[in-house]
Structures are given as structure tokens and as C-alpha cells.
Design a protein around this motif. Structure first.
Motif, short mmCIF file in Angstrom:
data_model
loop_
_atom_site.label_atom_id
_atom_site.label_comp_id
_atom_site.label_asym_id
_atom_site.label_seq_id
_atom_site.Cartn_x
_atom_site.Cartn_y
_atom_site.Cartn_z
N VAL A 228 0.83 -1.20 0.00
CA VAL A 228 0.00 0.00 0.00
C VAL A 228 0.87 1.25 0.00
O VAL A 228 0.60 2.21 -0.73
N ALA A 229 1.93 1.27 0.79
CA ALA A 229 2.81 2.43 0.85
C ALA A 229 3.50 2.68 -0.50
O ALA A 229 3.59 3.82 -0.96
N VAL A 230 3.97 1.62 -1.14
CA VAL A 230 4.62 1.77 -2.45
C VAL A 230 3.61 2.26 -3.49
O VAL A 230 3.93 3.12 -4.33
N ALA A 231 2.39 1.74 -3.44
CA ALA A 231 1.37 2.18 -4.39
C ALA A 231 1.02 3.66 -4.18
O ALA A 231 0.90 4.41 -5.16
N VAL A 232 0.89 4.08 -2.94
CA VAL A 232 0.57 5.49 -2.66
C VAL A 232 1.70 6.39 -3.12
O VAL A 232 1.47 7.43 -3.75
N LEU A 233 2.94 6.00 -2.85
CA LEU A 233 4.07 6.81 -3.29
C LEU A 233 4.16 6.87 -4.81
O LEU A 233 4.50 7.91 -5.39
N GLY A 234 3.86 5.78 -5.47
CA GLY A 234 3.86 5.76 -6.93
C GLY A 234 2.81 6.69 -7.51
O GLY A 234 3.08 7.45 -8.44
N VAL A 235 1.61 6.65 -6.95
CA VAL A 235 0.53 7.52 -7.43
C VAL A 235 0.88 8.98 -7.17
O VAL A 235 0.68 9.84 -8.03
N LEU A 236 1.41 9.28 -5.99
CA LEU A 236 1.79 10.66 -5.69
C LEU A 236 2.92 11.14 -6.60
O LEU A 236 2.93 12.30 -7.04
N GLY A 237 3.86 10.26 -6.89
CA GLY A 237 4.94 10.62 -7.79
C GLY A 237 4.45 10.91 -9.20
O GLY A 237 4.84 11.91 -9.82
N LEU A 238 3.58 10.05 -9.71
CA LEU A 238 3.03 10.28 -11.05
C LEU A 238 2.17 11.54 -11.09
O LEU A 238 2.21 12.30 -12.07
N ALA A 239 1.41 11.78 -10.03
CA ALA A 239 0.58 12.98 -9.98
C ALA A 239 1.45 14.24 -9.94
O ALA A 239 1.13 15.24 -10.59
#
Length: 62
Positions: A25-36
Motif C-alpha cells: 500500500v505504501a509503495v502504491a501510494v508513493l507511486g501515485v503521488l509521484g506520477l501525480a
């Protein structure tokens, strides 16, 4: 077999894989925030075409 003082050590010796849900979950959230943040950076258009070499950079990406 000897006993171990820590329950997590016993689970590892028994072959149980540690839970990874929080990590995923943490990696997914960081990935989404990075792409955003990259999308916002590219969409902002700050400093594009001003002629100054430094101003063509956005506000987030170096």
C-alpha cells in the motif's frame, strides 16, 4: 528444536511469510503521488518559452 523468545522468529522458522500488505500500500501510494506530481509539473507550464535557461525548469523537478 529450541524455542525462540520472539514470536516473529518462530513464524519465520515455521516458514510463514511476513505480511506485506502495508508495504504494498505504501509503495502504491508513493507511486501515485509521484506520477501525480510529474503530471502537475508538466501541466503547469511555468517558465516555458521565457528564454531564461533556468526558468524552463518547473517548480518540482530539478
Amino acid at each position: 528444536m529450541t524455542t525462540v523468545p520472539e514470536p516473529w522468529m518462530q513464524r519465520l522458522r515455521d516458514g510463514a511469510f511476513p505480511p506485506v500488505r502495508k508495504t504494498v500500500v505504501a509503495v502504491a501510494v508513493l507511486g501515485v503521488l509521484g506520477l501525480a506530481s510529474i503530471a502537475l509539473e508538466l501541466a503547469s507550464g511555468v517558465g516555458v518559452g521565457s528564454g531564461d535557461g533556468r526558468s524552463t525548469r518547473g517548480w518540482l523537478l530539478p
